[in-house]
Structure formats: C-alpha cells, structure tokens
Design an enzyme around this catalytic site. Sequence first.
Site, PDB file in Angstrom:
ATOM      1  CD  GLU A 191      -2.734   1.171   2.542  1.00 31.49           C
ATOM      2  OE1 GLU A 191      -3.492   2.145   2.730  1.00 31.49           O
ATOM      3  OE2 GLU A 191      -2.635   0.213   3.334  1.00 31.49           O
TER       4      GLU A 191
ATOM      5  NE  ARG B 133       5.409  -8.657  11.028  1.00 29.68           N
ATOM      6  CZ  ARG B 133       4.672  -7.547  11.108  1.00 29.68           C
ATOM      7  NH1 ARG B 133       3.419  -7.611  11.512  1.00 29.68           N
ATOM      8  NH2 ARG B 133       5.178  -6.392  10.782  1.00 29.68           N
TER       9      ARG B 133
ATOM     10  CE  LYS C 257       3.053   1.593   6.983  1.00 29.39           C
ATOM     11  NZ  LYS C 257       2.101   1.443   5.862  1.00 29.39           N
TER      12      LYS C 257
END
Length: 879
Positions: A90, A342, A352
């Site tokens: 994104e 991950r 983030k």
Amino acid sequence: MAPPGRRPYAAAMPAVRALFALLLLLDTPSTDGFAYAPNFITKIIEQSTGVTPVGLLDVGGKSDDDAPADATEEAPAALQGPITTRFPPEPNGYLHLGHAKAVSFNFAVARAFAAGEGRCHMRLDDTNPSKEEEEYVQSILEDVRWIQRGIAPFTGGEALEKEEDDVGPWYGNVRKTSDYFQLIYDAAVALIESGEAFVDKLSAEEMREYRGTLTEPGKESPHRARPVEENLALFEKMRAGEFEDGTYVLRAKIDMASPNLNMRDPVLYRIKHESHQATGDEWCIYPMYDFSHPIADAVEGITHSLCTLEFEDHRPLYDWVAERILKAGLVECQPRQIEFSRLNLKYTVLSKRKLIKLVEESHVNGWDDPRMPTLSGIRRRGFPPAALRLFCERVGISKSDSNIDFGVLEDCAREVLDEGSPRAFAILDPLKVTITNWSGSTLEDFEVPRHPKREELGDRTVPFGKTVYIERGDFFDLEGPEGEANGGKAPRGFKRLLPGGKVRLKYAYVISCDEVVRDETTNEPVELKCTVYPETRAGVTPEGEARVKGIIQWVEATSGARCQVMQYDRLFKAEEPGKESDDFTSDINTDSLKVIENVVVEPSVAMDALGMMARIRSAADSPGSDKLYHSDLTYQFERSGYFALDASSTPDSLVFNRVVTLRDTWAGDSNNKKAKQPKQQQQKQQQKKGGGGQAPVLEDARRVALRAATILEAGPHPEADSLILCKLDCGDTNEAGEPEEPRTVVAGLAGKIPFKELVNRKVVCITNLKPAKMRGIESTAMLLAASDGKEGEDETVQLLDVPESVANGELLSFEDMEMGEPDAMLKSKGALKVWDRVKSKLRVNGDGEATYQDEGAVRKILTSAGPAKVVSLTDCVIG
C-alpha cells in the site's frame, strides 16, 4: 634522503578506470537470484503444478517445511496460466526490512519456476486515498528496483512500451488496484444481485457492538434483509456521491455466528469523498483491502498469493470472494493465498506507527536516516542490495515466528562488502608524523592493489612523503597520560609504535619514533618526529636485522583529503525495544551516531568520490533499475570497517557512513555484559585503562586460535572407516590453573598417516571452532594438515609440526602481525566465515613452512621456537 623511483603523481586515470570497473560490476545483471532452501511453499507449488523449481539450495533432502499437514492440497482452479506471484504494498509509507523479505521471496519464487513461465507482478494497493501519496508510490518503486538490482528482470508482459515509471525488474507494467476499480465495483454489484451483499446504515460503533466477540456470536444488522433492488439503488447513489462519509457501507452477507470474526458480514465498500492520487475525483467510494485484494489477484492471473501470517485468518474471506467472482464470470481463474512468517528483527522496530514516532519526535533525521530500518535508510547507509537478498535467503521461509538477530543482517553485509569493496587507508583520529630524513616536499608513489582478491579492480596510487598521518591509537605514549595510567608500560600484546620503537607503514617503509612533540596544556602528543629506513621499502627486511612486527596504515598529508565520517551503530540497545519499559524510545542507543570530523583519506578515495558524483549528476534522470546512488561507492577502510559515500556529499565536502564494523562488536554470551555493550562504550573503558585512541578491529587471522598441542592417543573411529579418533593435550586449564581433560578430535586421516607416527607428536590445532559431531562423536578441536592435492590413495597428507620445546596451548602468531585475540568460539555464521577466509589463505611455502598469504604479504605461522613446518611437502595447500 632522496626517494627512489619517483614518477610524476598521476593517479587520476587509474582511479577512473577502477571506478568504472566497479560500476560495471553493479550494472551487470545476474540470473542467480534464488538461493532459498526448499520450503513448504516451493513444495506446494511443485506438487500442484508438476513444475520442478531450479536454483534451490541443496540441503540433503531437508527443507524449511513446517506447514500443516493439509498445506499441499490443491485449491480448485488455482493453477490456470503461468506461475505468477506479486508484491502489492500500500503506498502509504516507506518500505522497510520486513518488506524486503516479501519482495525478495516473491521475485525469487517466480524465477525458481521459470519452467512454468514464472513471473512476478508489481502492484500498488491504492484503495485508501486518506493515507496514500505519490511520494510513497515513487519511493516504493525505487526501493523495489534497488533491492532487485543485479538480477535479470522479467521480460515480456504488455505489448505496450513501458512508460518511465513502469521500468523495473517486474513482469510487465506497474499495476495498481485502482486500475480495477470499475471491475471491483461490478463485483460488488454482482454480490448484491446474488443476495450476498447489502447496504448497511449501522454506525461504526454499532457494527462493533453487533459483531460479537471471540466467544459470543454476533447479531445480524436490521438492514441485512433489505431487498436486492433497494440495495442496488442505494449502492448506485453511494457511487454517485449522494451521501456523506460514514452514512452507508456495503457489507458481505456471510455468517454472523462464524468463529472467524473476519467472516461476520465484513465491510466491502465505504464512502470517502477524497481525491485519489491516481484517479483524482472519479470515485467517492473505495473498496476495502480484503475485498479488492483477491479480485486484483484474480484479474492479473496470480496463481499463488504469498503473504505474511497476519493474513491467515483473512484467507477464508479471500477464498469466499475469489470463488464468487469466478462463478460470476468476472475473472477466469481463482488465485490461492499462502501465508509465511513475517520478519522480526532484534535491536530494531518495524511497526509503521513506531517508525513514524521516531521521525516525528526527531529521534532520527528523517525516513532515510541511515539508522532507520527503512530501505531508503539502509540504502543510504551503504548496505548493498545483494546483502539484503542474502539475508532474506538465510532467514528462510517458514510458518514459525522467530526473532532474528540484527547481527545476521550485518554478517551478510560484511560478506558482500568484503567481496566487492576496494580497500583504502583512512585515518579517523589523525596523529601527525614528520619524517626528519626525507628531502623536502618530494613525493614517492606506491602502486598497491585496490582489492586483494579482485585483480580486475586494478591498482591504486598511494603517495608517500615527508609528512604522513597515522591513527592516534597506533601510537602508545609511554611518557604521557596514557603511559602513566598504565604504569609506564605498553598494553599487553601492543606491537605498534612506541617512543624509541619501530613500526612498518603498510606497503612503504619502516620508521622509528625519535621525538614526541606535545600539547603544552594536556601533554598529549600532537606530532611524532621519525626516521625512515629506505632499505626497508615495500616489505623488505635487510639481512641480519630483526623483522618489525607491527604494521599500520597511514596517509600522506599533502595529498590526503579531509572528510567527515558518520560512525553509525544500532539504533536500539535492547533486543526487544520497549519490552521492559513499554516505551521503546527509552531503549534508543545514545551512541548510535558518532560524527568524526577531519578524517584523512588517501587521494584515490577522493578521486573515486568525485567520479561517482559526476556520473550520478550525468545520469540524474535515468529511469529503471540502473540508477546510481552515492552509497554504491563503498570501501573497506583498513582496520576500521566498511564505509559508503553519503548522499549529502559534495565535491568540497565528502561524507562517509560506516555501514558495519569489520567484526560483530555486539556478539557475545548473554551473561557477558562487556560483550553486549556497544563498541563506543568498550572503547571508552579501554581508554580509561590506558589504551589511547580508537580500538582497532581485529584481522580475521587474529580471531582464530591456532595452538600447539600433543597427540596423546590415536586410533580408528568405531563407526567410520575414513575417520580417526585422537586425544589431544591442548594446554587447557580450569579457573584454578589445573589441567583439564584432553580434547577429542575426529579427523578424516584414515590411511593417510600411520597411527604410530601420530602419538606423542607436537602439532598445530584450532581450538575455538564450534564442536561438531562426526558419526556420533563430538570433535572439540581440528588438526591442521597440508595436502599435495592428489585424490584417493595417491594423496599425501602431512600434519603441521611445531618444535618440541613449545608448550602445549601456546597461541601461534602470524609474522609481522600482532598477537591474536581469538574469539571464545567461532560459532555464528559470520564467525565461521572468518575461519573459511583464513583457511583459504593458508599454504606451505617452498621451504616447507606454514604461511598465511593475505593482501600480497606472505606471513609465516610462528611459535616461540620458530615456524610451524611439514616434513617434506612444499608449495601446497593447508586445510
């Protein structure tokens, strides 16, 4: 004294040629981009397609496979068309190291299945205009181009010529989810028409209340039974912009009692009267990720949608949407979602939210601060993209969460930089040396290799003259403050320059220190007046004179260039920032940046930097994967670490970033507090103890424990005909100084040396390698032996012998090098590489003496009673 063989100083052209040779290496595509171990995902693809992957690591039948038992069951209609993956970030922020794993693996999987027309798409998941910006779009594309640089791009794709922004390593053009907004809208209409979606007026708070909990089912919305025609009309008005944000949403009609909360009538569309960075004001309703993602995958023909484990609970919804749009005839295939773990890294944060806090609260200097885990920060610091790919390959692919030590990434950087970075002299803490018997301002040039193992990089010219700079830490001032603090004695093992002593300037001459000029206030040395010995030029030791053991780097004063060095370290001092205090910023390492002014580098470095900046300016508008960066110019500043040119550099002001140290300065046992301290703190403590200046980084050879030992017993291995079993007295003692039990050594010497010739023999062994089991018996040391290189029964093998007078346990040294400071154990992957590098440089010379051959120097392996030797072999390898 007149210097011999002086020629005009003209290093510019060799430097330019070497720079272009280095850049050519950067620009050459490689087809070898997949070195992952076999894993459950490659197994799923292979079993469901019949296509055999290429390029996987040979791990002897083992794999990283920890998938559930049903992981290899084939999904319906998942395999139509070429094997296709995608990377779909994104565009609402900068990519970080976690994304590096996703980029590397998605591209690598596609290349591994080239026989199945493997390809990887680049797609921007731009469905949330509130957080997306064109700046992020461009930075993401730049990062993906960079991390895949050096690997041949996928060819083919759309028939249209690629626009500038579309140029990259991916297959075809850059794709965007917004390209499919009309198709996604049509899919929503199809769900409404089939009675599987409805327009809801519940507020967000009401929907949370109706949703239920993990232990209680949810309640159906009062609007769930709205007629299809009314839903279609309302959805069309939503599309036309007739309602304000939050008035209505479109929800799927699935099961409010589902144990999976994601299946309790999830939202598919919401109203957002915001301009989109790609479509402008064309749309005022936008699809949710869970709805748009499977549609975008399907329309692009993605066969295997690889994502991280947090999407595992979303897979039922992914499949629900994919099945229905296929049934409606809107797409031609159904993609399959597969999840893997991950990336989690110690000593850093990848959230983030936390990264934003670091930037907004000025804990760092922006998103590309070289301490940040963003790809732009990692790139600016000087990590090569090949090092990131190597790191991702070593971390591997599994379904098990793990917290990877940041040192693994640093080791990968060292490995790649060691192979590709030219060597250079840089004096970080300069001390002036005046050669009193050198005539005037005359300079003499020394031609030395840019890289000890890369002849194609050529030579560099290093000038020598009346005034040079050496590292302050390479001179120990016996008569100054540090000498007084150490009782007027040099530190143990110190073999560099002392007052009245001698040292060799690498590649040049031996000098002796005759006088120390001091600062009147601090009594610290500011200048050394020395004598040069012309007969010692270029490593020569005159007959009858003792060889000078200490060798140091230097830079000639008038030709050297001044620069600034940004000495970076890890941003956090805790493995899991915030774990103890709940405030991750409290674990910030205050020593993560040390700015060093007035560093002096040899002139070839300045010339290379000017050449790089000129080429960057001339190619400023170059699109695609061949973009150059300042940080592409990297060096190993000898004995200091690996450094890269910073983007803030100008022709008048050079700045270099430390990428990594030459060895891991954070490694050590968890109980060893000193080993866990950042390097700067250890240096401060060393200086308090009288070790002035910057602590030098150990050479590889000095980290390996080569010791004298006596073979006490020797016999056959009970389980393997090719192995022998020995007991060695390596001089080990316990804390009380009492002898410990002999070490057990398993060696592949069966049939090579009679057992009777082994017992009571004094030999060389390595004592700090990680113990290894060999056919059921643990070997705790390794014998060193020479071989003539022949095969089978024709091979001659001879052990390295040491004089009988040498005590067991004595640490052997390398000629003209300081005494070693071996690691307690070489057990990490990076540390084991140290031994591999040392082993590759061990040879027997023409006199049967064991030597270490590095950077043009041939150094004997010495004991206190002379060199280690073999019985009769000459000019052969040691292993």
